[in-house]
Write an enzyme that holds these catalytic residues in place. Structure first.
Site, mmCIF file in Angstrom:
data_model
loop_
_atom_site.group_PDB
_atom_site.id
_atom_site.type_symbol
_atom_site.label_atom_id
_atom_site.label_comp_id
_atom_site.label_asym_id
_atom_site.label_seq_id
_atom_site.Cartn_x
_atom_site.Cartn_y
_atom_site.Cartn_z
ATOM 1 N N ASP A 44 0.842 -1.197 0.000
ATOM 2 C CA ASP A 44 0.000 0.000 0.000
ATOM 3 C C ASP A 44 0.874 1.243 0.000
ATOM 4 O OD1 ASP A 44 -2.958 1.143 0.931
ATOM 5 O OD2 ASP A 44 -1.283 2.294 1.750
ATOM 6 N N TYR A 49 3.157 9.826 -0.467
ATOM 7 C CA TYR A 49 4.268 9.175 0.237
ATOM 8 C C TYR A 49 5.595 9.373 -0.497
ATOM 9 C CZ TYR A 49 0.473 6.523 2.535
ATOM 10 O OH TYR A 49 -0.660 6.138 3.204
ATOM 11 N N LYS A 74 -2.965 5.927 -3.971
ATOM 12 C CA LYS A 74 -4.047 6.848 -3.609
ATOM 13 C C LYS A 74 -3.867 8.223 -4.253
ATOM 14 C CE LYS A 74 -3.681 4.701 0.927
ATOM 15 N NZ LYS A 74 -2.233 4.551 0.934
ATOM 16 N N HIS A 107 -7.689 9.645 -1.306
ATOM 17 C CA HIS A 107 -6.978 9.596 -0.025
ATOM 18 C C HIS A 107 -7.779 10.224 1.130
ATOM 19 C CE1 HIS A 107 -2.541 9.201 1.411
ATOM 20 N NE2 HIS A 107 -3.369 8.967 2.394
#
Length: 277
Positions: A44, A49, A74, A107
């Site tokens: 994930d 990120y 996401k 998200h």
């Protein structure tokens, strides 16, 4: 490994690796590789990120066939809107270096923008085009889900939200179960905070010869909640997947349920205003 069948008949592992705040480059690459070697089949990540490139490289260079790995990414907050979401997905896919994504999530709902329904319709198009195997949302509350269900044609396959023993989200879980939306917990171990030292959990762990983290992950799974614990430590990565060889009793489950105090470690979805990281 336990798997669940999503509401569109796609199979998803109940336990995976989350890579939130894992440094891009060798750290992310080595972490994903260690997880795949340990038997993880769900990874994930998210655009925000900033490690999609290393996640994709680790997947492409692994000995595990791509079709056996479930990859989630996401859409970040600044890309709400139909066209913006389509472009953001293509950018994520390009960074990952993959032909498709298994699960694509919004998200955060960002209700003050009022665009999450329009954004979700872009995800529906990606699904119809076969670029994603399943679509869903993250951090959506009941009121946000109701708007999606009323206004869109595809019920989200997954709602990924913060859940741990101090934030059990029973009402949200019950709502999602009614619509066959799989709940997936981020921060399932409460970011390693005091839940891991709570005497209720440490006592149960001692009885089973397991770690407090393993007990908490087992509690999630027995509640029907999928989990994506994060770790960059190979021994912890291995420990976190060793949760399929024991069962908590009804009394133990109830004792952990009783720890809830509606305490978040992350943002409230209705008050989340971050556009940039």
């Amino acid at each position: 490994m336990e798997w669940t069948t999503l509401n569109n008949d796609v199979n998803m592992p109940m336990l995976g690796l989350g890579v939130y705040k894992v440094e891009d480059g060798s750290v992310t690459f080595d972490t994903v590789k260690a997880a795949l070697d340990a038997g993880y089949r769900l990874i994930d990540t998210a655009a925000i990120y900033q490690n999609e490139e290393s996640v994709g490289r680790a997947i492409r260079e692994s000995n595990v066939p791509r079709e056996e790995i479930f990859v989630t990414t996401k859409l970040w907050n600044e890309f709400h809107g139909f066209d913006e979401a389509l472009q953001a997905f293509e950018d994520s896919l390009d960074r990952l270096g993959l032909d498709y994504v298994d699960l694509f999530l919004i998200h955060w709902p960002m209700p003050r923008f009022g665009k999450f329904v329009e954004t979700y319709k872009a995800l529906e198009q990606l699904y119809e085009e076969g670029k994603v195997r399943a679509i869903g949302v993250s951090n959506f509350e009941v009121s946000h889900l109701e708007q999606i269900i009323q206004s869109c044609s595809i019920v989200p396959a997954v709602n990924q939200v913060e859940i741990h023993p101090y934030l059990s989200q029973k009402e949200l879980i019950a709502f999602c179960q009614r619509y066959d939306i799989q709940i997936q917990a981020w921060s399932p171990l409460m970011k390693g905070r005091e839940a891991l030292t709570d005497p209720v959990i440490t006592d149960i762990a001692a009885r089973h010869g397991k770690s407090p983290a393993q007990v908490i992950l087992r509690w999630h799974l027995q509640n029907g909640v999928a989990v994506i614990p994060k770790s960059v430590t190979p021994s912890r990565i291995q420990e976190n997947i060793q949760v399929f060889d024991f069962t908590l009793t009804k009394e133990e489950m109830a004792a952990i349920d009783g720890l809830n105090r509606n305490e978040r470690t992350g943002s409230d979805p209705n008050e989340m205003h971050k556009i940039h990281y």
